[in-house]
Design a protein around this motif. Structure first.
Motif, PDB file in Angstrom:
ATOM      1  N   PRO A   1     -28.649  -4.694  24.886  1.00 17.97           N
ATOM      2  CA  PRO A   1     -27.835  -5.069  26.060  1.00 17.97           C
ATOM      3  C   PRO A   1     -27.903  -4.046  27.195  1.00 17.97           C
ATOM      4  CG  PRO A   1     -26.551  -5.220  24.027  1.00 17.97           C
ATOM      5  CD  PRO A   1     -27.829  -4.503  23.687  1.00 17.97           C
ATOM      6  N   CYS A   2     -28.355  -2.834  26.889  1.00 18.44           N
ATOM      7  CA  CYS A   2     -28.491  -1.815  27.951  1.00 18.44           C
ATOM      8  C   CYS A   2     -29.718  -2.113  28.800  1.00 18.44           C
ATOM      9  CB  CYS A   2     -28.621  -0.423  27.340  1.00 18.44           C
ATOM     10  SG  CYS A   2     -27.241   0.046  26.290  1.00 18.44           S
ATOM     11  N   LEU A   3     -30.819  -2.477  28.137  1.00 14.40           N
ATOM     12  CA  LEU A   3     -32.073  -2.772  28.832  1.00 14.40           C
ATOM     13  C   LEU A   3     -32.988  -3.500  27.858  1.00 14.40           C
ATOM     14  CD1 LEU A   3     -33.916  -2.470  31.294  1.00 14.40           C
ATOM     15  CD2 LEU A   3     -34.609  -0.237  30.435  1.00 14.40           C
TER      16      LEU A   3
ATOM     17  N   SER B   1     -17.972  -5.529  34.628  1.00 15.70           N
ATOM     18  CA  SER B   1     -17.303  -4.249  34.854  1.00 15.70           C
ATOM     19  C   SER B   1     -18.065  -3.413  35.890  1.00 15.70           C
ATOM     20  CB  SER B   1     -17.110  -3.554  33.499  1.00 15.70           C
ATOM     21  OG  SER B   1     -17.665  -2.295  33.497  1.00 15.70           O
ATOM     22  N   GLU B   2     -19.405  -3.443  35.866  1.00 13.27           N
ATOM     23  CA  GLU B   2     -20.189  -2.696  36.856  1.00 13.27           C
ATOM     24  C   GLU B   2     -19.937  -3.208  38.271  1.00 13.27           C
ATOM     25  OE1 GLU B   2     -23.691  -2.044  33.569  1.00 13.27           O
ATOM     26  OE2 GLU B   2     -23.922  -3.577  35.112  1.00 13.27           O
TER      27      GLU B   2
ATOM     28  N   GLU C   1     -31.082   3.589  35.547  1.00 15.54           N
ATOM     29  CA  GLU C   1     -29.720   4.097  35.806  1.00 15.54           C
ATOM     30  C   GLU C   1     -28.681   3.202  35.146  1.00 15.54           C
ATOM     31  OE1 GLU C   1     -28.485   5.099  39.769  1.00 15.54           O
ATOM     32  OE2 GLU C   1     -30.376   6.085  40.211  1.00 15.54           O
ATOM     33  N   ILE C   2     -28.859   1.902  35.275  1.00 14.14           N
ATOM     34  CA  ILE C   2     -27.911   0.971  34.660  1.00 14.14           C
ATOM     35  C   ILE C   2     -27.944   1.141  33.142  1.00 14.14           C
ATOM     36  CG2 ILE C   2     -27.418  -1.479  34.232  1.00 14.14           C
ATOM     37  CD1 ILE C   2     -28.511  -2.026  37.112  1.00 14.14           C
ATOM     38  N   ALA C   3     -29.158   1.250  32.583  1.00 11.73           N
ATOM     39  CA  ALA C   3     -29.302   1.374  31.127  1.00 11.73           C
ATOM     40  C   ALA C   3     -28.648   2.648  30.607  1.00 11.73           C
ATOM     41  CB  ALA C   3     -30.783   1.346  30.751  1.00 11.73           C
ATOM     42  N   VAL C   4     -28.854   3.768  31.308  1.00 15.18           N
ATOM     43  CA  VAL C   4     -28.287   5.043  30.852  1.00 15.18           C
ATOM     44  C   VAL C   4     -26.761   4.991  30.913  1.00 15.18           C
ATOM     45  CG1 VAL C   4     -28.082   7.501  31.430  1.00 15.18           C
ATOM     46  CG2 VAL C   4     -30.334   6.420  31.370  1.00 15.18           C
ATOM     47  N   LEU C   5     -26.203   4.421  31.975  1.00 15.92           N
ATOM     48  CA  LEU C   5     -24.743   4.301  32.069  1.00 15.92           C
ATOM     49  C   LEU C   5     -24.200   3.398  30.971  1.00 15.92           C
ATOM     50  CD1 LEU C   5     -24.023   3.979  35.889  1.00 15.92           C
ATOM     51  CD2 LEU C   5     -23.374   5.847  34.371  1.00 15.92           C
TER      52      LEU C   5
ATOM     53  N   LEU D   1     -25.563   2.865  28.056  1.00 18.68           N
ATOM     54  CA  LEU D   1     -25.709   3.581  26.789  1.00 18.68           C
ATOM     55  C   LEU D   1     -24.635   4.662  26.651  1.00 18.68           C
ATOM     56  CD1 LEU D   1     -27.428   3.834  24.266  1.00 18.68           C
ATOM     57  CD2 LEU D   1     -29.029   5.272  25.546  1.00 18.68           C
ATOM     58  N   GLU D   2     -24.336   5.327  27.750  1.00 16.90           N
ATOM     59  CA  GLU D   2     -23.285   6.346  27.734  1.00 16.90           C
ATOM     60  C   GLU D   2     -21.939   5.710  27.339  1.00 16.90           C
ATOM     61  OE1 GLU D   2     -22.958   8.304  31.499  1.00 16.90           O
ATOM     62  OE2 GLU D   2     -21.931  10.038  30.636  1.00 16.90           O
ATOM     63  N   GLY D   3     -21.659   4.550  27.898  1.00 12.77           N
ATOM     64  CA  GLY D   3     -20.422   3.850  27.543  1.00 12.77           C
ATOM     65  C   GLY D   3     -20.416   3.413  26.094  1.00 12.77           C
ATOM     66  N   LEU D   4     -21.585   3.003  25.619  1.00 13.57           N
ATOM     67  CA  LEU D   4     -21.688   2.501  24.243  1.00 13.57           C
ATOM     68  C   LEU D   4     -21.509   3.621  23.227  1.00 13.57           C
ATOM     69  CD1 LEU D   4     -22.862  -0.069  22.601  1.00 13.57           C
ATOM     70  CD2 LEU D   4     -24.960   1.269  22.575  1.00 13.57           C
ATOM     71  N   ILE D   5     -22.200   4.730  23.453  1.00 17.53           N
ATOM     72  CA  ILE D   5     -22.182   5.821  22.472  1.00 17.53           C
ATOM     73  C   ILE D   5     -20.886   6.620  22.590  1.00 17.53           C
ATOM     74  CG2 ILE D   5     -23.337   7.983  21.787  1.00 17.53           C
ATOM     75  CD1 ILE D   5     -24.810   5.502  20.890  1.00 17.53           C
ATOM     76  N   GLY D   6     -20.335   6.642  23.786  1.00 12.48           N
ATOM     77  CA  GLY D   6     -19.043   7.315  23.949  1.00 12.48           C
ATOM     78  C   GLY D   6     -17.924   6.562  23.256  1.00 12.48           C
ATOM     79  N   ALA D   7     -18.127   5.268  23.035  1.00 11.79           N
ATOM     80  CA  ALA D   7     -17.009   4.430  22.562  1.00 11.79           C
ATOM     81  C   ALA D   7     -16.705   4.669  21.083  1.00 11.79           C
ATOM     82  CB  ALA D   7     -17.331   2.963  22.786  1.00 11.79           C
TER      83      ALA D   7
END
Ligand code: 2AL
Length: 165
Positions: free
Chosen positions: A20-22, A85-86, A153-157, A159-165
């Motif tokens: 879903p990130c990319l 959300s974006e 950029e979209i994918a990294v953001l 992924l950051e949200g996913l792994i931070g969760a």
């Protein structure tokens, strides 16, 4: 999902988390294969560079996952909720800017034959409109480079949200 879980997951499960990130298979496979990551920072740096450069076909397929700027993603899936959300900053009523973005989207699609893509999170409606107008002056070759960067950029953001969760 925690980084430890991502590191320990089976290949298919880790790939499913990334998709879903990319949705570029080469990008997904490269990241999955480079596990385990020592830190989230290294994972995100890797995601920002993996499978570089994307081919035209990869970019075209990945773009199909993104609704137009100013248009709400349909459905309830992971991708739709991420996109909604974006694009949250585009929700406030401002008919003049919204109309200008819609017109810009049309001009962009006529010129480049693909959807205008920008990392919307953290950008105001006005910033997005300014970027859209500036990018309309690009050549197709210049736009290919910018779109590849924006997908990353979209994918990294995400992924950051996913792994931070
Ligand atoms: C999007 C989207 O759905 N999320 C984002 O950051 N940008 N769409 C687009 N056309 O740029």
């Amino acid at each position: 999902m925690l980084l430890d879980d991502f590191n320990a997951a089976g290949r298919a499960e880790a790939a499913a988390a990334l998709r879903p990130c990319l949705d570029i298979e080469r990008w997904i496979e490269e990241i999955v294969g480079l596990r385990p990551f020592d830190s989230t920072e290294i994972l995100l740096q890797t995601a920002g560079r993996a499978a570089e450069p994307f081919t035209e076909a990869e970019v075209e397929a990945a773009l199909a996952h993104h609704p137009r700027i100013g248009e709400r993603a349909a459905g309830n899936g992971v991708e739709a909720r991420l996109s909604q959300s974006e694009q949250a900053s585009l929700g406030a009523p401002d008919p003049a800017v919204a109309a200008a973005i819609a017109a810009g989207n049309r001009s962009y699609e006529e010129k480049f034959g693909q959807v205008f893509l920008i990392r919307a999170a953290g950008r105001s409606r006005e910033e997005i409109l300014a970027a859209l107008n500036a990018r309309l002056a690009h050549t197709p070759e210049e736009e290919q480079v910018v779109i590849g960067q924006q997908l990353r950029e979209i994918a990294v953001l995400r992924l950051e949200g996913l792994i931070g969760a």
